[in-house]
Design a protein around this motif. Structure first.
Motif, PDB file in Angstrom:
ATOM      1  N   UNK A  33      -3.419  18.230  -0.087  1.00  0.00           N
ATOM      2  CA  UNK A  33      -4.561  17.728  -0.465  1.00  0.00           C
ATOM      3  C   UNK A  33      -4.370  15.910  -0.954  1.00  0.00           C
ATOM      4  N   UNK A  34      -5.701  15.447  -0.814  1.00  0.00           N
ATOM      5  CA  UNK A  34      -5.583  13.878  -1.316  1.00  0.00           C
ATOM      6  C   UNK A  34      -6.332  13.752  -2.484  1.00  0.00           C
ATOM      7  N   UNK A  35      -6.045  13.009  -3.467  1.00  0.00           N
ATOM      8  CA  UNK A  35      -6.367  12.761  -4.717  1.00  0.00           C
ATOM      9  C   UNK A  35      -6.763  11.010  -4.974  1.00  0.00           C
ATOM     10  N   UNK A  36      -8.042  10.889  -5.355  1.00  0.00           N
ATOM     11  CA  UNK A  36      -8.411   9.595  -5.680  1.00  0.00           C
ATOM     12  C   UNK A  36      -8.992   9.265  -7.010  1.00  0.00           C
ATOM     13  N   UNK A  37      -8.595   8.002  -7.639  1.00  0.00           N
ATOM     14  CA  UNK A  37      -9.048   7.727  -8.798  1.00  0.00           C
ATOM     15  C   UNK A  37      -9.741   6.312  -8.716  1.00  0.00           C
ATOM     16  N   UNK A 163      -6.335  14.866  -9.986  1.00  0.00           N
ATOM     17  CA  UNK A 163      -7.326  15.176  -9.187  1.00  0.00           C
ATOM     18  C   UNK A 163      -7.022  16.050  -7.904  1.00  0.00           C
ATOM     19  N   UNK A 164      -5.725  15.493  -7.463  1.00  0.00           N
ATOM     20  CA  UNK A 164      -5.232  16.249  -6.245  1.00  0.00           C
ATOM     21  C   UNK A 164      -5.007  17.514  -6.601  1.00  0.00           C
ATOM     22  N   UNK A 165      -4.427  17.672  -7.892  1.00  0.00           N
ATOM     23  CA  UNK A 165      -4.058  19.290  -8.344  1.00  0.00           C
ATOM     24  C   UNK A 165      -4.967  20.003  -8.626  1.00  0.00           C
ATOM     25  N   UNK A 166      -6.093  19.437  -9.159  1.00  0.00           N
ATOM     26  CA  UNK A 166      -7.416  20.226  -9.213  1.00  0.00           C
ATOM     27  C   UNK A 166      -8.098  20.877  -8.049  1.00  0.00           C
ATOM     28  N   UNK A 167      -8.103  19.794  -7.330  1.00  0.00           N
ATOM     29  CA  UNK A 167      -8.517  20.100  -5.852  1.00  0.00           C
ATOM     30  C   UNK A 167      -7.877  21.132  -5.198  1.00  0.00           C
ATOM     31  N   UNK A 185       4.582  14.331  -2.956  1.00  0.00           N
ATOM     32  CA  UNK A 185       3.832  13.223  -3.547  1.00  0.00           C
ATOM     33  C   UNK A 185       4.137  11.933  -2.702  1.00  0.00           C
ATOM     34  N   UNK A 186       3.095  11.357  -2.197  1.00  0.00           N
ATOM     35  CA  UNK A 186       3.011  10.151  -1.402  1.00  0.00           C
ATOM     36  C   UNK A 186       2.004   9.172  -2.188  1.00  0.00           C
ATOM     37  N   UNK A 187       2.255   8.189  -2.411  1.00  0.00           N
ATOM     38  CA  UNK A 187       1.632   7.090  -3.130  1.00  0.00           C
ATOM     39  C   UNK A 187       0.853   6.164  -1.834  1.00  0.00           C
ATOM     40  N   UNK A 188      -0.351   6.483  -1.734  1.00  0.00           N
ATOM     41  CA  UNK A 188      -0.893   5.708  -0.693  1.00  0.00           C
ATOM     42  C   UNK A 188      -1.278   4.194  -1.151  1.00  0.00           C
ATOM     43  N   UNK A 189      -1.311   4.085  -2.496  1.00  0.00           N
ATOM     44  CA  UNK A 189      -1.575   2.900  -2.699  1.00  0.00           C
ATOM     45  C   UNK A 189      -3.116   2.362  -3.048  1.00  0.00           C
ATOM     46  N   UNK A 190      -3.381   1.213  -3.480  1.00  0.00           N
ATOM     47  CA  UNK A 190      -4.684   0.693  -3.808  1.00  0.00           C
ATOM     48  C   UNK A 190      -5.478   0.764  -2.518  1.00  0.00           C
ATOM     49  N   UNK A 191      -7.006   1.145  -2.504  1.00  0.00           N
ATOM     50  CA  UNK A 191      -7.830   1.058  -1.389  1.00  0.00           C
ATOM     51  C   UNK A 191      -8.582  -0.250  -1.564  1.00  0.00           C
ATOM     52  N   UNK A 192      -7.908  -1.200  -1.032  1.00  0.00           N
ATOM     53  CA  UNK A 192      -8.371  -2.727  -1.042  1.00  0.00           C
ATOM     54  C   UNK A 192      -8.099  -3.529  -2.107  1.00  0.00           C
ATOM     55  N   UNK A 193      -7.478  -2.727  -3.222  1.00  0.00           N
ATOM     56  CA  UNK A 193      -6.972  -3.523  -4.253  1.00  0.00           C
ATOM     57  C   UNK A 193      -8.212  -4.065  -5.172  1.00  0.00           C
ATOM     58  N   UNK A 194      -8.196  -5.087  -5.921  1.00  0.00           N
ATOM     59  CA  UNK A 194      -9.163  -5.478  -6.422  1.00  0.00           C
ATOM     60  C   UNK A 194     -10.259  -6.392  -5.806  1.00  0.00           C
ATOM     61  N   UNK A 195     -11.463  -5.971  -5.968  1.00  0.00           N
ATOM     62  CA  UNK A 195     -12.483  -6.492  -5.060  1.00  0.00           C
ATOM     63  C   UNK A 195     -12.844  -7.823  -5.775  1.00  0.00           C
ATOM     64  N   UNK A 196     -13.101  -8.845  -4.964  1.00  0.00           N
ATOM     65  CA  UNK A 196     -13.747  -9.992  -5.536  1.00  0.00           C
ATOM     66  C   UNK A 196     -14.930  -9.815  -6.051  1.00  0.00           C
ATOM     67  N   UNK A 197     -14.999 -10.327  -7.096  1.00  0.00           N
ATOM     68  CA  UNK A 197     -16.418 -10.178  -8.000  1.00  0.00           C
ATOM     69  C   UNK A 197     -17.403 -11.480  -7.447  1.00  0.00           C
ATOM     70  N   UNK A 228      -5.112   6.075  -4.357  1.00  0.00           N
ATOM     71  CA  UNK A 228      -4.953   7.487  -3.598  1.00  0.00           C
ATOM     72  C   UNK A 228      -3.631   7.983  -3.418  1.00  0.00           C
ATOM     73  N   UNK A 229      -3.303   9.361  -3.906  1.00  0.00           N
ATOM     74  CA  UNK A 229      -2.137   9.757  -3.327  1.00  0.00           C
ATOM     75  C   UNK A 229      -2.352  11.192  -2.706  1.00  0.00           C
ATOM     76  N   UNK A 230      -1.268  11.167  -1.763  1.00  0.00           N
ATOM     77  CA  UNK A 230      -1.336  12.508  -0.847  1.00  0.00           C
ATOM     78  C   UNK A 230      -0.494  13.452  -1.574  1.00  0.00           C
ATOM     79  N   UNK A 231      -0.576  14.556  -1.775  1.00  0.00           N
ATOM     80  CA  UNK A 231       0.164  15.748  -2.158  1.00  0.00           C
ATOM     81  C   UNK A 231       0.364  16.945  -1.431  1.00  0.00           C
TER      82      UNK A 231
END
Length: 236
Positions: A33-37, A163-167, A185-197, A228-231
């Motif tokens: 499963x994949x978990x995202x926060x 979140x991945x564990x709960x799912x 557990x695989x740390x996918x990293x940030x999804x795009x990082x800090x978006x430009x305000x 995101x993390x893949x577990x």
């Protein structure tokens, strides 16, 4: 006879290899499963560029507002806003060659560019209100950051893992099974990082006839962080 012996030996070796591979194979049931926060924060470290330039009052070369006057106004406004003087620095300037240029060209107008560090853009507006608007050529946001970004990243990664564990748990329990230990557990990293305000860049020039007390409106929105993390969990 010798040939039969060789064939038997090969068969025995193959069987032994097969048994060894079978013993090494992971026959456990698993769920992937994949978990995202994610979250949004307002930058609390903002670097703003402010450019000042001398100008002629009513186009009269004998009535010039010099760079020293404008710089003093800016410095006093920064102090009045409660910002440390160390947060105001000079980026570049043309006034070092002021005397030389003045001898060559009496109409030469000196300019300076400053870098101001603020935590609240409302204070930036107050600062600009204390500076002659006709002496400000432009202002813009150079860069931004969030002071607690590293601890926030750790917090989000933990939330993504939970979140991945709960799912995984409610999916497995829906089939009448129980969730086991995490296997990978695989740390996918940030999804795009800090978006430009989003912000507005206002150039303020003398010919725009702005009121001296008018400060530019800067719409600085929140920045978004997502991890995101893949577990892989065992199914009991």
């Amino acid at each position: 006879m010798k040939r039969l012996f060789v064939i038997a030996l090969l068969a025995l070796t193959t069987l032994s290899t097969f048994n060894a591979l079978a013993q090494q194979a992971d026959l456990r049931r698993k769920i992937t499963v994949t978990g995202t926060a994610e979250t949004e924060v307002t930058p609390d470290i903002i670097y703003i560029s402010i450019s000042l330039k001398e100008y002629l009052k009513d186009g009269n070369s004998k009535k010039k507002v010099d760079i020293t006057t404008l710089e003093t106004q800016l410095f006093n406004a920064v102090q009045k806003a409660g910002i440390a003087k160390e947060n105001l620095t000079i980026n570049n300037l043309s006034s070092w060659s002021y005397q030389t240029e003045k001898r060559k060209n009496p109409d030469f107008l000196a300019s300076k560019q400053y870098r101001l560090k603020v935590a609240d853009l409302n204070k930036f507006n107050l600062i600009l209100e204390g500076v002659d608007a006709k002496g400000i050529t432009n202002t813009y946001v150079e860069s931004y950051d969030y002071s607690k970004i590293e601890s926030l990243k750790k917090e989000l990664k933990v939330k993504a893992l939970l979140a991945a564990k709960e799912k995984a748990a409610y999916m497995v329990e829906a089939l009448g099974d129980k969730l086991g230990n995490v296997l990978d557990i695989q740390d996918v990293g940030d999804n795009g990082g800090m978006m430009v305000p989003q912000y507005r860049n206002y150039a303020m020039k003398a010919e725009m006839s702005m009121d001296a007390g008018a400060a530019p409106e800067i719409d600085f929105k929140k920045i978004k962080l997502s991890f995101t993390v893949n577990t892989v969990f065992e199914i009991k």
